[in-house]
Design a protein around this motif. Sequence first.
Motif, PDB file in Angstrom:
ATOM      1  N   SER A 160      22.348 104.165  42.185  1.00  0.00           N
ATOM      2  CA  SER A 160      21.125 103.517  42.652  1.00  0.00           C
ATOM      3  C   SER A 160      20.511 104.247  43.838  1.00  0.00           C
ATOM      4  N   ARG A 161      21.302 105.083  44.523  1.00  0.00           N
ATOM      5  CA  ARG A 161      20.773 105.823  45.667  1.00  0.00           C
ATOM      6  C   ARG A 161      20.023 107.093  45.256  1.00  0.00           C
ATOM      7  N   VAL A 162      20.288 107.544  44.032  1.00  0.00           N
ATOM      8  CA  VAL A 162      19.651 108.786  43.589  1.00  0.00           C
ATOM      9  C   VAL A 162      18.146 108.569  43.459  1.00  0.00           C
ATOM     10  N   ASP A 163      17.377 109.470  43.994  1.00  0.00           N
ATOM     11  CA  ASP A 163      15.920 109.339  43.919  1.00  0.00           C
ATOM     12  C   ASP A 163      15.442 109.531  42.499  1.00  0.00           C
ATOM     13  N   ALA A 164      14.334 108.886  42.186  1.00  0.00           N
ATOM     14  CA  ALA A 164      13.733 109.045  40.864  1.00  0.00           C
ATOM     15  C   ALA A 164      13.203 110.459  40.715  1.00  0.00           C
TER      16      ALA A 164
ATOM     17  N   ASP B 138      -2.110  95.346  37.336  1.00  0.00           N
ATOM     18  CA  ASP B 138      -3.171  94.622  36.663  1.00  0.00           C
ATOM     19  C   ASP B 138      -2.509  93.713  35.642  1.00  0.00           C
ATOM     20  N   LEU B 139      -3.285  92.860  35.054  1.00  0.00           N
ATOM     21  CA  LEU B 139      -2.711  91.868  34.149  1.00  0.00           C
ATOM     22  C   LEU B 139      -2.064  92.478  32.924  1.00  0.00           C
ATOM     23  N   SER B 140      -2.367  93.718  32.600  1.00  0.00           N
ATOM     24  CA  SER B 140      -1.772  94.361  31.430  1.00  0.00           C
ATOM     25  C   SER B 140      -0.504  95.143  31.759  1.00  0.00           C
ATOM     26  N   ALA B 141      -0.085  95.174  33.038  1.00  0.00           N
ATOM     27  CA  ALA B 141       1.121  95.914  33.415  1.00  0.00           C
ATOM     28  C   ALA B 141       2.356  95.258  32.799  1.00  0.00           C
ATOM     29  N   PRO B 142       3.319  96.059  32.310  1.00  0.00           N
ATOM     30  CA  PRO B 142       4.514  95.470  31.686  1.00  0.00           C
ATOM     31  C   PRO B 142       5.417  94.771  32.685  1.00  0.00           C
ATOM     32  N   PHE B 143       5.395  95.183  33.963  1.00  0.00           N
ATOM     33  CA  PHE B 143       6.201  94.554  35.015  1.00  0.00           C
ATOM     34  C   PHE B 143       5.603  94.953  36.356  1.00  0.00           C
ATOM     35  N   PRO B 144       5.927  94.218  37.422  1.00  0.00           N
ATOM     36  CA  PRO B 144       5.399  94.565  38.751  1.00  0.00           C
ATOM     37  C   PRO B 144       6.241  95.661  39.398  1.00  0.00           C
ATOM     38  N   PRO B 145       5.754  96.872  39.530  1.00  0.00           N
ATOM     39  CA  PRO B 145       6.555  97.953  40.123  1.00  0.00           C
ATOM     40  C   PRO B 145       6.784  97.719  41.607  1.00  0.00           C
ATOM     41  N   GLY B 146       7.970  98.161  42.047  1.00  0.00           N
ATOM     42  CA  GLY B 146       8.298  98.062  43.467  1.00  0.00           C
ATOM     43  C   GLY B 146       8.770  96.707  43.916  1.00  0.00           C
ATOM     44  N   CYS B 147       8.989  95.773  42.994  1.00  0.00           N
ATOM     45  CA  CYS B 147       9.408  94.417  43.355  1.00  0.00           C
ATOM     46  C   CYS B 147      10.877  94.146  43.070  1.00  0.00           C
ATOM     47  N   LEU B 148      11.622  95.131  42.587  1.00  0.00           N
ATOM     48  CA  LEU B 148      13.026  94.953  42.233  1.00  0.00           C
ATOM     49  C   LEU B 148      13.902  95.608  43.291  1.00  0.00           C
ATOM     50  N   VAL B 149      14.906  94.851  43.777  1.00  0.00           N
ATOM     51  CA  VAL B 149      15.813  95.323  44.822  1.00  0.00           C
ATOM     52  C   VAL B 149      17.253  95.160  44.330  1.00  0.00           C
ATOM     53  N   PHE B 150      18.058  96.198  44.549  1.00  0.00           N
ATOM     54  CA  PHE B 150      19.480  96.155  44.211  1.00  0.00           C
ATOM     55  C   PHE B 150      20.289  95.970  45.487  1.00  0.00           C
TER      56      PHE B 150
ATOM     57  N   VAL C 193      15.245  99.470  47.081  1.00  0.00           N
ATOM     58  CA  VAL C 193      14.264  99.227  46.031  1.00  0.00           C
ATOM     59  C   VAL C 193      14.619 100.068  44.810  1.00  0.00           C
ATOM     60  N   VAL C 194      14.602  99.455  43.646  1.00  0.00           N
ATOM     61  CA  VAL C 194      14.892 100.144  42.393  1.00  0.00           C
ATOM     62  C   VAL C 194      13.586 100.649  41.799  1.00  0.00           C
ATOM     63  N   ASP C 195      13.570 101.916  41.386  1.00  0.00           N
ATOM     64  CA  ASP C 195      12.363 102.477  40.783  1.00  0.00           C
ATOM     65  C   ASP C 195      12.760 103.400  39.647  1.00  0.00           C
ATOM     66  N   GLY C 196      11.767 103.976  39.009  1.00  0.00           N
ATOM     67  CA  GLY C 196      12.019 104.933  37.956  1.00  0.00           C
ATOM     68  C   GLY C 196      12.554 104.290  36.682  1.00  0.00           C
ATOM     69  N   GLU C 197      13.429 105.024  36.005  1.00  0.00           N
ATOM     70  CA  GLU C 197      13.960 104.581  34.717  1.00  0.00           C
ATOM     71  C   GLU C 197      14.829 103.341  34.857  1.00  0.00           C
ATOM     72  N   ARG C 198      15.584 103.260  35.941  1.00  0.00           N
ATOM     73  CA  ARG C 198      16.439 102.086  36.148  1.00  0.00           C
ATOM     74  C   ARG C 198      15.606 100.820  36.270  1.00  0.00           C
ATOM     75  N   GLU C 199      14.478 100.910  36.943  1.00  0.00           N
ATOM     76  CA  GLU C 199      13.600  99.755  37.077  1.00  0.00           C
ATOM     77  C   GLU C 199      13.036  99.346  35.721  1.00  0.00           C
ATOM     78  N   GLU C 200      12.617 100.318  34.924  1.00  0.00           N
ATOM     79  CA  GLU C 200      12.049 100.010  33.607  1.00  0.00           C
ATOM     80  C   GLU C 200      13.097  99.414  32.681  1.00  0.00           C
ATOM     81  N   LEU C 201      14.329  99.937  32.727  1.00  0.00           N
ATOM     82  CA  LEU C 201      15.391  99.401  31.875  1.00  0.00           C
ATOM     83  C   LEU C 201      15.720  97.956  32.247  1.00  0.00           C
TER      84      LEU C 201
END
Length: 499
Positions: free
Chosen positions: A302-306, A337-349, A439-447
């Motif tokens: 989780s520490r590895v940068d995207a 926007d309303l069509s975004a699949p998820f809110p980026p930057g809102c997930l924390v590990f 904050v979780v980002d990148g592929e881990r956030e999408e998964l």
Amino acid sequence: MFQFVPRKVAQKTHRPTQTSVPVASTSAARPPPPDHLPDTKGKGRSTDESVAVKNEDLVALLWLSLSDHSLWANVDLRRAVASADEGWIPLSYVLQQSPYISHLPVRPAEPMLIRAIRAQADCPLEVRMLVSSPSKAAWYGKESSSRDESGGYEIRRRDWSEALTRVRNSTRNEWEARTVYMESIPLSSRTIPGIFHFASFLSGHSDVQSITLPPHHLDRPGDAPKCKGFALVTFSNDEVVTQLVNDWPWHPRRTFAPEGSSAAHEAVKFGFRVLPKARWDELKEEYLAYRQRLLDEMSDASRVDAPPRAKGDNIQDEADTDTDVGLQAPKLNAALDLSAPFPPGCLVFVRNVHPETNKTTLKALFVAHAFGSASDSTSALDYVDYNKGMTSCHLRLSSPQHAQTLVSAFGDRPVVQRQGLDNAGSPASGDERPISAEVVDGEREELYWNKVPEKVRREAVRKAIAQLVGAGGGDGDGHGRETDEQQQGKRPRKRRRKA
């Protein structure tokens, strides 16, 4: 008129005149009368058979309560037997000291246990009834101060003297060597009495000394132990352990059973196998170390940068190194926007939480430490994704700003959670590992968000847009204004429907 007294009335008036019952008629020569006589026809036969099975189970629980291992493990019980008159101790005391009977949903009555012991042939236990003289309280109308005056039942092992000698010469290492770990126990034997009879049948000896049900990692403290297919069983000698390990090896599992043995057929069917406790302890340590290594690897990953993004990315430019939350808000808002699949930057590990904590405690801890008494503290943390027994979790914040605020709070003011219900945290000291968040980002956030239901994802996007628009984040790129126009465009249509 007729001069006679009805028979039933005569019996009622005659009973109080009896002063006492001869002791010989209530001795161990005859068990107390049952509450009801079982019917010998029809359904009565099945009822009588079920009572016989239940008697065997009760005797097994009593034997385990007074076995050599129980006398060795329970010092108070051993002293009571040693100081008693020829090994006789109150049955009520055994029921209080026994962990096997105390975990029963309903504690059996003493007369039921007495009948069970007397109904079994060659029982290693024996019982007797105590009949005491009437208390003076019966004459003067005072309550008795001692329960011993009312008599009761006493129990002892037939070989109580030899048992005490063996127990005094026993050591912990000897009992550990006589213990095996049983796995994949047949479903019909997954109770303490069931395991007792099953192990006795497979070993060919009725020398089971102790049965322990290891707790599951999902069990709560204080829960009554339940058999989940595995148990630790202790025998009276090493030969039985060697026999079981050879007959039911760990690898390869046995695939055939002796002819005419129903219990052995069930054992083969469920994949029953046996392992010495010493080897089981080694495998347990290896498993715990492997589990911790996986958690550490997840934390390190989780520490590895995207991977670096191309310039002009609508979330964050790769050359932008500014960490100020207020300056990042317009750029993060560009992807909302309303069509975004998820809110980026809102997930924390989060790592290093207490394994015995819960979601309610964690939410109170994170909100209090990161947001304090802020006006939006209650809505800042949207959801705590935590599983019992883990030392890490995911947090869903209502906006990217709240996620950055939480990460900064735990980085600037490290705290530890020393107890499962600690909802405030304590300052970290020494070699303690404080709670860390990122904050979780990148592929881990999408998964992660792909595993969340679509309805929940849409609601999270809506909350993040509302938070950013309310904070003035919509001035950067026009998405906030577009959302306002969409909301304004819906209101006239609602009014026309009402009209």
